[in-house]
Design an enzyme around this catalytic site. Sequence first.
Site, PDB file in Angstrom:
ATOM      1  N   ASP A  49      86.667  18.638 -21.100  1.00  0.00           N
ATOM      2  CA  ASP A  49      86.228  18.323 -19.739  1.00  0.00           C
ATOM      3  C   ASP A  49      85.508  16.983 -19.613  1.00  0.00           C
ATOM      4  O   ASP A  49      84.538  16.852 -18.855  1.00  0.00           O
ATOM      5  CB  ASP A  49      85.360  19.466 -19.190  1.00  0.00           C
ATOM      6  CG  ASP A  49      86.223  20.604 -18.670  1.00  0.00           C
ATOM      7  OD1 ASP A  49      87.352  20.323 -18.201  1.00  0.00           O
ATOM      8  OD2 ASP A  49      85.797  21.771 -18.748  1.00  0.00           O
TER       9      ASP A  49
ATOM     10  N   ASP B 255      93.293  23.123 -15.156  1.00  0.00           N
ATOM     11  CA  ASP B 255      92.127  22.333 -14.726  1.00  0.00           C
ATOM     12  C   ASP B 255      92.145  20.928 -15.332  1.00  0.00           C
ATOM     13  O   ASP B 255      91.631  19.973 -14.754  1.00  0.00           O
ATOM     14  CB  ASP B 255      90.805  23.007 -15.137  1.00  0.00           C
ATOM     15  CG  ASP B 255      90.818  24.519 -15.087  1.00  0.00           C
ATOM     16  OD1 ASP B 255      91.900  25.114 -15.208  1.00  0.00           O
ATOM     17  OD2 ASP B 255      89.736  25.110 -14.952  1.00  0.00           O
TER      18      ASP B 255
ATOM     19  N   GLY C  99     102.106  32.024 -20.796  1.00  0.00           N
ATOM     20  CA  GLY C  99     101.025  31.761 -19.861  1.00  0.00           C
ATOM     21  C   GLY C  99     100.071  32.942 -19.839  1.00  0.00           C
ATOM     22  O   GLY C  99     100.500  34.100 -19.823  1.00  0.00           O
TER      23      GLY C  99
ATOM     24  N   THR D  11      95.939  34.140 -18.360  1.00  0.00           N
ATOM     25  CA  THR D  11      94.794  33.728 -17.555  1.00  0.00           C
ATOM     26  C   THR D  11      93.517  33.795 -18.383  1.00  0.00           C
ATOM     27  O   THR D  11      93.433  34.553 -19.363  1.00  0.00           O
ATOM     28  CB  THR D  11      94.647  34.574 -16.279  1.00  0.00           C
ATOM     29  OG1 THR D  11      93.861  33.827 -15.353  1.00  0.00           O
ATOM     30  CG2 THR D  11      93.970  35.921 -16.544  1.00  0.00           C
TER      31      THR D  11
ATOM     32  N   ARG E  46      91.350  29.018  -7.743  1.00  0.00           N
ATOM     33  CA  ARG E  46      90.911  27.679  -8.140  1.00  0.00           C
ATOM     34  C   ARG E  46      91.940  27.004  -9.046  1.00  0.00           C
ATOM     35  O   ARG E  46      92.126  25.793  -8.974  1.00  0.00           O
ATOM     36  CB  ARG E  46      89.524  27.717  -8.783  1.00  0.00           C
ATOM     37  CG  ARG E  46      88.905  26.337  -8.820  1.00  0.00           C
ATOM     38  CD  ARG E  46      87.413  26.331  -8.938  1.00  0.00           C
ATOM     39  NE  ARG E  46      86.906  26.903 -10.144  1.00  0.00           N
ATOM     40  CZ  ARG E  46      86.316  28.096 -10.236  1.00  0.00           C
ATOM     41  NH1 ARG E  46      86.173  28.845  -9.160  1.00  0.00           N
ATOM     42  NH2 ARG E  46      85.868  28.546 -11.385  1.00  0.00           N
TER      43      ARG E  46
ATOM     44  N   TRP F 136      93.440  23.389  -8.478  1.00  0.00           N
ATOM     45  CA  TRP F 136      93.497  22.303  -9.486  1.00  0.00           C
ATOM     46  C   TRP F 136      94.930  21.782  -9.561  1.00  0.00           C
ATOM     47  O   TRP F 136      95.173  20.595  -9.795  1.00  0.00           O
ATOM     48  CB  TRP F 136      93.052  22.777 -10.871  1.00  0.00           C
ATOM     49  CG  TRP F 136      91.596  23.159 -11.063  1.00  0.00           C
ATOM     50  CD1 TRP F 136      91.128  24.270 -11.713  1.00  0.00           C
ATOM     51  CD2 TRP F 136      90.415  22.430 -10.655  1.00  0.00           C
ATOM     52  NE1 TRP F 136      89.744  24.284 -11.720  1.00  0.00           N
ATOM     53  CE2 TRP F 136      89.284  23.172 -11.081  1.00  0.00           C
ATOM     54  CE3 TRP F 136      90.209  21.230  -9.962  1.00  0.00           C
ATOM     55  CZ2 TRP F 136      87.966  22.747 -10.839  1.00  0.00           C
ATOM     56  CZ3 TRP F 136      88.904  20.812  -9.718  1.00  0.00           C
ATOM     57  CH2 TRP F 136      87.803  21.565 -10.153  1.00  0.00           C
TER      58      TRP F 136
ATOM     59  N   SER G 199      83.028  37.295 -18.104  1.00  0.00           N
ATOM     60  CA  SER G 199      82.032  38.189 -17.505  1.00  0.00           C
ATOM     61  C   SER G 199      81.716  37.649 -16.119  1.00  0.00           C
ATOM     62  O   SER G 199      81.931  36.465 -15.838  1.00  0.00           O
ATOM     63  CB  SER G 199      80.727  38.177 -18.301  1.00  0.00           C
ATOM     64  OG  SER G 199      80.999  38.215 -19.662  1.00  0.00           O
TER      65      SER G 199
HETATM   66  N1  GLY Z   1      87.244  24.184 -14.813  1.00  0.00           N
HETATM   67  C1  GLY Z   1      86.656  25.459 -14.876  1.00  0.00           C
HETATM   68  C2  GLY Z   1      86.646  26.161 -13.575  1.00  0.00           C
HETATM   69  O1  GLY Z   1      87.303  25.739 -12.627  1.00  0.00           O
HETATM   70  O2  GLY Z   1      85.952  27.167 -13.498  1.00  0.00           O
END
Ligand code: GLY
Length: 391
Positions: A104, A164, A222, A224, A236, A240, A361
């Site tokens: 990141d 992401d 794939g 999750t 989200r 992204w 969690s």
């Molecule tokens: N990049 C981590 C999230 O979107 O939670």
Amino acid sequence: MQTRETFAAHPMITDEEICRALNHAAEQVRRQLPEFYDCFPAAASVDNFYPKTANDDWTNGFWTGEIWLSYELTKDNAFKEAALHQVKDFKERMIKRVVVDHHDMGFLYSPSCVAAYKLTGDETGKEAALMAADNLLGRFHEKGEFFQAWGQVGDPDNYRLIIDCLLNMPLLFWASEVTGDDKYKSHALRHIRTSMKYVIRDDASTYHTYFFDPRTGDPVKGVTAQGNRNGSIWARGQSWGVYGSAISYKYLKDPVYIENFRRVTECFLNHLPSDLVPYWDFDFDDGSDEPRDASSAAIAACGMLEMAKYLKPEEAEYYRGCARRLLKALTERCLYRDGTQTNGILLHSTYAKSSQWNTVSDGGVDECCIWGDYFYMEALVRLSMDWETYW
Ligand code: GLY
């Protein structure tokens, strides 16, 4: 669920409302500046108040980014001084290698240090961001052609990319621009190609993460991490994908990314509930009491506004209109009211929600999330000035 017709019936945010919302957001940043000067808001609030944290998470760059956006809006040097103060800390973080063994680097260093360099020519920001870009290059796998998201590089249990990471790529394109060395962008291109090929499913929904075989680099499956289940659409993650497709087109100008953008965006919009504030996963729709993820709508709006820059006028207007509709809903339903209610800006986001199928969690459920605040502000800024992006 929405159709093009039901979505088009929603009102758009007006220029006056944008101006009001943006000033209101910047007021909150100003109010919180003394509290979060030598430290950062945590990734997510607790009962709508962000605790303080050190510069040691993937999210710290968003707060500095909010300060830069506030500076651009107000031209008040108090914001500039505070942001540059934090930039020094981002350089220290790279030197001391504080929690930087992950991908990141773009989320951390684009809205903080690249922004500092673009807005003020700050050399510390430039040096820190280049160190972060070099650090990210170290996570590239020649076999498989992708940046490994998490864990020790090469660890078979972590041999995967995540959607992401598309937002981490602009740091590399910027690094090639400022150094003249193509190695950054050539790796970004290969990662984008691999990601797009595997994370977008045939129906334009997306996987959050994708595993490869460490011996051969062949695609495996794939899976999750934060979505409800492997086959679901994590809101989200999908957003992204929207912003990541727009950014991929911005830098690579390959028409395939326009097509990806159109498909992934349509899928995002189709799965919105009737009030346009996304559930955290699109397994849930109207009538569910599962929490929302407002941040995903803010991210998607930014992606639409970025992509609109490269499209023919009629299609560009369509996506600007979509972004304005999302922002109207966010402003009406999720914008903070006053400083007693929260120290954040955008309410009703969800960082991580556990389910029987995922590996996380509960954390930051129906709270402010710092990237939600940042991208909500970025989207409003995009609509109110000719903004040079940090990404
Ligand atoms: N990049 C981590 C999230 O979107 O939670």
